[in-house]
Design a protein around this motif. Structure first.
Motif, PDB file in Angstrom:
ATOM      1  N   ARG A 168       0.835  -1.196   0.000  1.00 13.97           N
ATOM      2  CA  ARG A 168       0.000   0.000   0.000  1.00 13.97           C
ATOM      3  C   ARG A 168       0.875   1.254   0.000  1.00 13.97           C
ATOM      4  O   ARG A 168       1.915   1.286   0.677  1.00 13.97           O
ATOM      5  N   PRO A 169       0.459   2.286  -0.716  1.00 13.94           N
ATOM      6  CA  PRO A 169       1.286   3.496  -0.780  1.00 13.94           C
ATOM      7  C   PRO A 169       1.372   4.240   0.541  1.00 13.94           C
ATOM      8  O   PRO A 169       2.317   5.007   0.757  1.00 13.94           O
ATOM      9  N   HIS A 170       0.416   4.040   1.445  1.00 15.91           N
ATOM     10  CA  HIS A 170       0.394   4.788   2.700  1.00 15.91           C
ATOM     11  C   HIS A 170       0.578   3.882   3.918  1.00 15.91           C
ATOM     12  O   HIS A 170       0.250   4.278   5.035  1.00 15.91           O
ATOM     13  N   GLY A 171       1.084   2.697   3.724  1.00 12.80           N
ATOM     14  CA  GLY A 171       1.285   1.798   4.845  1.00 12.80           C
ATOM     15  C   GLY A 171       0.058   0.952   5.138  1.00 12.80           C
ATOM     16  O   GLY A 171      -0.938   0.989   4.416  1.00 12.80           O
ATOM     17  N   ASP A 172       0.135   0.188   6.209  1.00 10.81           N
ATOM     18  CA  ASP A 172      -0.911  -0.781   6.549  1.00 10.81           C
ATOM     19  C   ASP A 172      -1.626  -0.397   7.843  1.00 10.81           C
ATOM     20  O   ASP A 172      -1.086   0.348   8.661  1.00 10.81           O
ATOM     21  N   PRO A 173      -2.848  -0.922   8.040  1.00 12.74           N
ATOM     22  CA  PRO A 173      -3.550  -0.671   9.306  1.00 12.74           C
ATOM     23  C   PRO A 173      -2.726  -1.169  10.488  1.00 12.74           C
ATOM     24  O   PRO A 173      -2.149  -2.253  10.449  1.00 12.74           O
ATOM     25  N   GLN A 174      -2.660  -0.383  11.517  1.00 12.45           N
ATOM     26  CA  GLN A 174      -1.900  -0.757  12.703  1.00 12.45           C
ATOM     27  C   GLN A 174      -2.567  -1.919  13.417  1.00 12.45           C
ATOM     28  O   GLN A 174      -3.770  -2.154  13.296  1.00 12.45           O
ATOM     29  N   ASP A 175      -1.777  -2.665  14.162  1.00 13.61           N
ATOM     30  CA  ASP A 175      -2.308  -3.740  14.992  1.00 13.61           C
ATOM     31  C   ASP A 175      -2.912  -3.133  16.245  1.00 13.61           C
ATOM     32  O   ASP A 175      -2.201  -2.553  17.071  1.00 13.61           O
ATOM     33  N   THR A 176      -4.213  -3.247  16.380  1.00 18.58           N
ATOM     34  CA  THR A 176      -4.909  -2.711  17.541  1.00 18.58           C
ATOM     35  C   THR A 176      -5.888  -3.748  18.063  1.00 18.58           C
ATOM     36  O   THR A 176      -6.071  -4.816  17.470  1.00 18.58           O
ATOM     37  N   ASP A 177      -6.536  -3.423  19.155  1.00 17.29           N
ATOM     38  CA  ASP A 177      -7.543  -4.309  19.728  1.00 17.29           C
ATOM     39  C   ASP A 177      -8.956  -3.882  19.330  1.00 17.29           C
ATOM     40  O   ASP A 177      -9.931  -4.332  19.914  1.00 17.29           O
ATOM     41  N   ALA A 178      -9.076  -3.024  18.343  1.00 14.75           N
ATOM     42  CA  ALA A 178     -10.365  -2.418  18.035  1.00 14.75           C
ATOM     43  C   ALA A 178     -11.162  -3.182  16.977  1.00 14.75           C
ATOM     44  O   ALA A 178     -11.942  -2.607  16.251  1.00 14.75           O
ATOM     45  N   THR A 179     -10.956  -4.492  16.881  1.00 12.62           N
ATOM     46  CA  THR A 179     -11.710  -5.279  15.908  1.00 12.62           C
ATOM     47  C   THR A 179     -13.185  -5.334  16.303  1.00 12.62           C
ATOM     48  O   THR A 179     -13.517  -5.573  17.459  1.00 12.62           O
ATOM     49  N   VAL A 180     -14.079  -5.115  15.329  1.00 15.79           N
ATOM     50  CA  VAL A 180     -15.519  -5.124  15.578  1.00 15.79           C
ATOM     51  C   VAL A 180     -16.187  -6.061  14.582  1.00 15.79           C
ATOM     52  O   VAL A 180     -15.544  -6.602  13.676  1.00 15.79           O
ATOM     53  N   GLN A 181     -17.494  -6.275  14.756  1.00 15.90           N
ATOM     54  CA  GLN A 181     -18.209  -7.125  13.820  1.00 15.90           C
ATOM     55  C   GLN A 181     -17.995  -6.623  12.398  1.00 15.90           C
ATOM     56  O   GLN A 181     -18.128  -5.448  12.104  1.00 15.90           O
TER      57      GLN A 181
END
Length: 320
Positions: free
Chosen positions: A178-191
């Protein structure tokens, strides 16, 4: 089984996906199906970067998924009703394409393609996209280690540079930078968010080694209830996926395949809803490792994916 956003712990359990997966994953994925997974290049700049992006790629993280389906409208109705996904259509050359969003961030792409006709046509598939720092170099290396390039490295406006590769056992995946990097690893996973990925393969050890060479994974043997080889793939000290043997009842020449899981609030309710929306339950809801419930679903066109209800034992006060 730890979800993909959780840091890996020593002895973390792998996804079982045991004999129950002797379901309808018996159809091999011929080259015609692989070709149907290739999208047309968007003609617009695409979606702006998701707010929670890292400044650099996170190699080995599964960051995106794409569905190839013969009926985009039906797929949108199914996934919107089941997972709460919303959609935005994107202009493409020679077809129809939509992006799926959860809480405003893009989680998947859906591309409409007519499937080849015949007595045993291929099923639609979900294609995982795995973060890579250098897609052309990775594609070249993959060929040296026995893979096939299905879609050569290409820059897709708004998404990044990608390719589609069949690994030596036939599983399809797409490296993506991705040109702007990747989603950070967080605990905010939702349905509606992707939470886990599993590779089902006739050669777990060889497959784990192949992906380790490509993405630099740390490979750990995963505890299992039987003697089968199972491995956890880790990057950035985070568990990303498991490598599991194919179910014993599948044909000896069955190809490997990736299976991705979506987080839901209730696996039982989601399975019932999937049937109401025209899908099928391939593997009934059942407990899996580490406080999780899973099931395997097929959408109305036959594309298989997993659903997972996962409870953090630390957050809920359970013992480790």
């Amino acid at each position: 089984m730890p979800p993909s956003h959780r840091p890996s712990r020593t002895g973390a359990a792998a996804v079982t996906l045991s004999a129950a997966l002797c379901l309808s994953l018996t159809t091999a994925l011929p080259s015609a199906c692989a070709q149907s997974a290739v999208p047309s290049s968007p003609e617009t700049a695409g979606t702006p970067p998701t707010p929670a992006l890292a400044s650099v790629p996170l190699p080995g993280k599964v960051v995106y998924a794409q569905l190839t389906t013969p009926d985009l409208a039906k797929a949108k109705t199914f996934y919107g009703g089941l997972l709460g996904w919303t959609f935005q259509d994107r202009p493409v050359s020679g077809g129809h394409y939509a992006e799926a969003l959860v809480n405003g961030h893009v989680v998947a792409g859906l591309v409409e393609r007519r499937l080849p006709e015949g007595s045993n046509p291929p099923r639609p598939i979900w294609l995982p996209f795995i973060s890579a720092t250098d897609v052309p170099a990775l594609a070249k290396s993959s060929r040296q280690w026995g893979a096939k390039i299905i879609f050569r490295p290409t820059d897709i406006p708004g998404r990044g540079e990608q390719a589609i590769i069949a690994d030596p056992q036939g599983a399809l995946f797409a490296p993506l930078r991705r040109p702007h990097g990747d989603p950070q690893d967080t605990d905010a996973t939702v349905q509606g968010d992707w939470i886990w990925n599993a590779l089902l393969t006739p050669a777990p050890s060889a497959s784990a080694g192949f992906y380790q060479k490509l993405f630099g994974y740390r490979v750990e043997a995963a505890p299992a209830p039987d003697s089968a080889q199972r491995y956890i793939l880790e990057s950035q000290s985070t568990a990303r996926a498991t490598v599991n043997p194919l179910p014993a009842r599948l044909p000896a020449n069955a190809r490997a395949r990736w299976l991705s899981f979506v987080q839901v609030d209730s696996v039982g309710s989601a399975a019932e809803k999937a049937v109401q929306l025209g899908g099928r339950v391939l593997v009934e809801p059942h407990p899996d490792h580490q406080n999780s419930m899973i099931a395997i679903i097929a959408d109305p066109a036959g594309a298989a994916f997993g659903i997972m209800e996962w409870h953090d034992p630390i957050a809920t006060g359970d013992t480790k």
